[in-house]
Design a protein around this motif. Structure first.
Motif, PDB file in Angstrom:
ATOM      1  N   VAL A  99      -5.256   0.707 -24.949  1.00 25.73           N
ATOM      2  CA  VAL A  99      -5.677  -0.184 -23.852  1.00 25.73           C
ATOM      3  C   VAL A  99      -6.796  -1.108 -24.325  1.00 25.73           C
ATOM      4  O   VAL A  99      -6.791  -2.308 -24.045  1.00 25.73           O
ATOM      5  N   LYS A 100      -7.772  -0.549 -25.065  1.00 27.19           N
ATOM      6  CA  LYS A 100      -8.859  -1.381 -25.592  1.00 27.19           C
ATOM      7  C   LYS A 100      -8.320  -2.496 -26.476  1.00 27.19           C
ATOM      8  O   LYS A 100      -8.756  -3.641 -26.369  1.00 27.19           O
ATOM      9  N   ILE A 103      -6.525  -5.246 -24.376  1.00 28.30           N
ATOM     10  CA  ILE A 103      -7.477  -6.065 -23.616  1.00 28.30           C
ATOM     11  C   ILE A 103      -8.320  -6.925 -24.556  1.00 28.30           C
ATOM     12  O   ILE A 103      -8.549  -8.110 -24.294  1.00 28.30           O
ATOM     13  N   ILE A 107      -8.752 -11.023 -24.660  1.00 29.21           N
ATOM     14  CA  ILE A 107     -10.061 -11.690 -24.553  1.00 29.21           C
ATOM     15  C   ILE A 107     -10.322 -12.564 -25.779  1.00 29.21           C
ATOM     16  O   ILE A 107     -10.745 -13.712 -25.659  1.00 29.21           O
ATOM     17  N   TRP A 116      -0.666 -11.819 -23.682  1.00 28.67           N
ATOM     18  CA  TRP A 116      -0.720 -11.684 -22.234  1.00 28.67           C
ATOM     19  C   TRP A 116       0.345 -10.723 -21.712  1.00 28.67           C
ATOM     20  O   TRP A 116       0.349 -10.382 -20.548  1.00 28.67           O
ATOM     21  N   LEU A 135      -4.279  -0.868 -17.030  1.00 22.71           N
ATOM     22  CA  LEU A 135      -3.834  -2.224 -17.381  1.00 22.71           C
ATOM     23  C   LEU A 135      -3.523  -3.026 -16.122  1.00 22.71           C
ATOM     24  O   LEU A 135      -3.839  -4.209 -16.023  1.00 22.71           O
ATOM     25  N   ALA A 138      -6.587  -4.189 -14.631  1.00 18.53           N
ATOM     26  CA  ALA A 138      -7.191  -5.239 -15.466  1.00 18.53           C
ATOM     27  C   ALA A 138      -6.498  -6.585 -15.290  1.00 18.53           C
ATOM     28  O   ALA A 138      -6.918  -7.577 -15.868  1.00 18.53           O
ATOM     29  N   LEU A 151      -0.244 -10.784 -17.842  1.00 18.83           N
ATOM     30  CA  LEU A 151      -1.354 -11.457 -17.180  1.00 18.83           C
ATOM     31  C   LEU A 151      -0.799 -12.737 -16.576  1.00 18.83           C
ATOM     32  O   LEU A 151       0.022 -13.408 -17.185  1.00 18.83           O
ATOM     33  N   LEU A 161     -11.210  -8.591 -17.418  1.00 16.92           N
ATOM     34  CA  LEU A 161     -10.834  -7.901 -18.654  1.00 16.92           C
ATOM     35  C   LEU A 161     -12.066  -7.346 -19.366  1.00 16.92           C
ATOM     36  O   LEU A 161     -12.055  -6.217 -19.858  1.00 16.92           O
ATOM     37  N   SER A 162     -13.135  -8.133 -19.407  1.00 14.07           N
ATOM     38  CA  SER A 162     -14.368  -7.684 -20.061  1.00 14.07           C
ATOM     39  C   SER A 162     -14.978  -6.495 -19.332  1.00 14.07           C
ATOM     40  O   SER A 162     -15.514  -5.576 -19.961  1.00 14.07           O
ATOM     41  N   VAL A 164     -13.340  -4.165 -17.644  1.00 12.91           N
ATOM     42  CA  VAL A 164     -12.538  -2.981 -17.976  1.00 12.91           C
ATOM     43  C   VAL A 164     -12.841  -2.532 -19.403  1.00 12.91           C
ATOM     44  O   VAL A 164     -13.035  -1.333 -19.666  1.00 12.91           O
ATOM     45  N   LEU A 165     -12.909  -3.491 -20.337  1.00 12.68           N
ATOM     46  CA  LEU A 165     -13.222  -3.157 -21.721  1.00 12.68           C
ATOM     47  C   LEU A 165     -14.601  -2.505 -21.817  1.00 12.68           C
ATOM     48  O   LEU A 165     -14.796  -1.513 -22.529  1.00 12.68           O
TER      49      LEU A 165
END
Length: 200
Positions: A99-100, A103, A107, A116, A135, A138, A151, A161-162, A164-165
């Motif tokens: 996931v990281k 995302i 970004i 996306w 996700l 996010a 997205l 997104l930031s 969640v990250l």
């Protein structure tokens, strides 16, 4: 904003990468080497910090969290849903890392629409339902067939997104701190046992 970011002098420069603060410089650079060092922190890949860098890392982590809280436009209920979804990933290292990466790619490369979209079939073995839920929170929405998450364009919500990250990175930091605390507690327990054995 100045209070949130801990600005104590002007100018203050922050280097941000992947939705978090990676370096801070108060005042102008004293030399060309100072400025190069600041820029290199922005460009260099993440590395494990040494013992002397823990204080600086924790300060930058707090700045990142403050920036995320200040810049996010999410309603509180959605922030709570993200926090809850992130907590459900505790101990699921593979899911957290996938996931990281998804995302962070969205970004770092916002103009490349290939980042996306997420193919559920390809990632099915690496992500569980909690990962797909995060996700979705996010901003990745399912396609009509449900086979992909995307997205919505033409712009992506980098703030969301930031956020969640940042929550995922906070989860990892907490896990590392808990592990270190557990190791310290174990060393202390052994030292006490050895002291009792010597007294006996």
């Amino acid at each position: 904003m100045m209070d949130c970011m801990g600005v104590t002098g002007l100018p203050t420069m922050f280097a941000c990468r992947g939705g978090r603060v990676v370096a801070k410089m108060v005042g102008g650079p004293k030399s060309e080497d100072d400025f190069k060092s600041f820029i290199m922190k922005l460009m260099a890949p993440d590395s494990a910090s040494g013992e002397g860098e823990e204080d600086e890392d924790s300060e930058l982590a707090m700045l990142s969290d403050g920036l995320l809280r200040r810049c996010t436009t999410m309603p509180f209920s959605k922030q709570e849903a993200v926090t809850s979804a992130v907590k459900s990933l505790h101990g699921k290292c593979t899911t957290v890392n996938v996931v990281k990466k998804l995302i962070a790619n969205a970004i770092d490369k916002p103009r490349k629409e290939m980042y996306w979209r997420v193919d559920r079939v390809k990632l099915g073995g690496k992500l569980d339902s909690a990962g797909f839920k995060l996700l979705s929170l996010a901003g990745f929405a399912p396609s009509p067939s449900g086979s992909t998450l995307s997205l919505s364009g033409p712009w992506i919500d980098v703030g969301l997104l930031s956020h969640v990250l940042g929550r995922l990175e906070a989860l990892e930091r907490d896990a590392v701190l808990r592990e270190r605390q557990g190791a310290r507690d174990e060393r202390m327990r052994r030292a006490l046992e050895e002291a009792r054995d010597r007294e006996a």
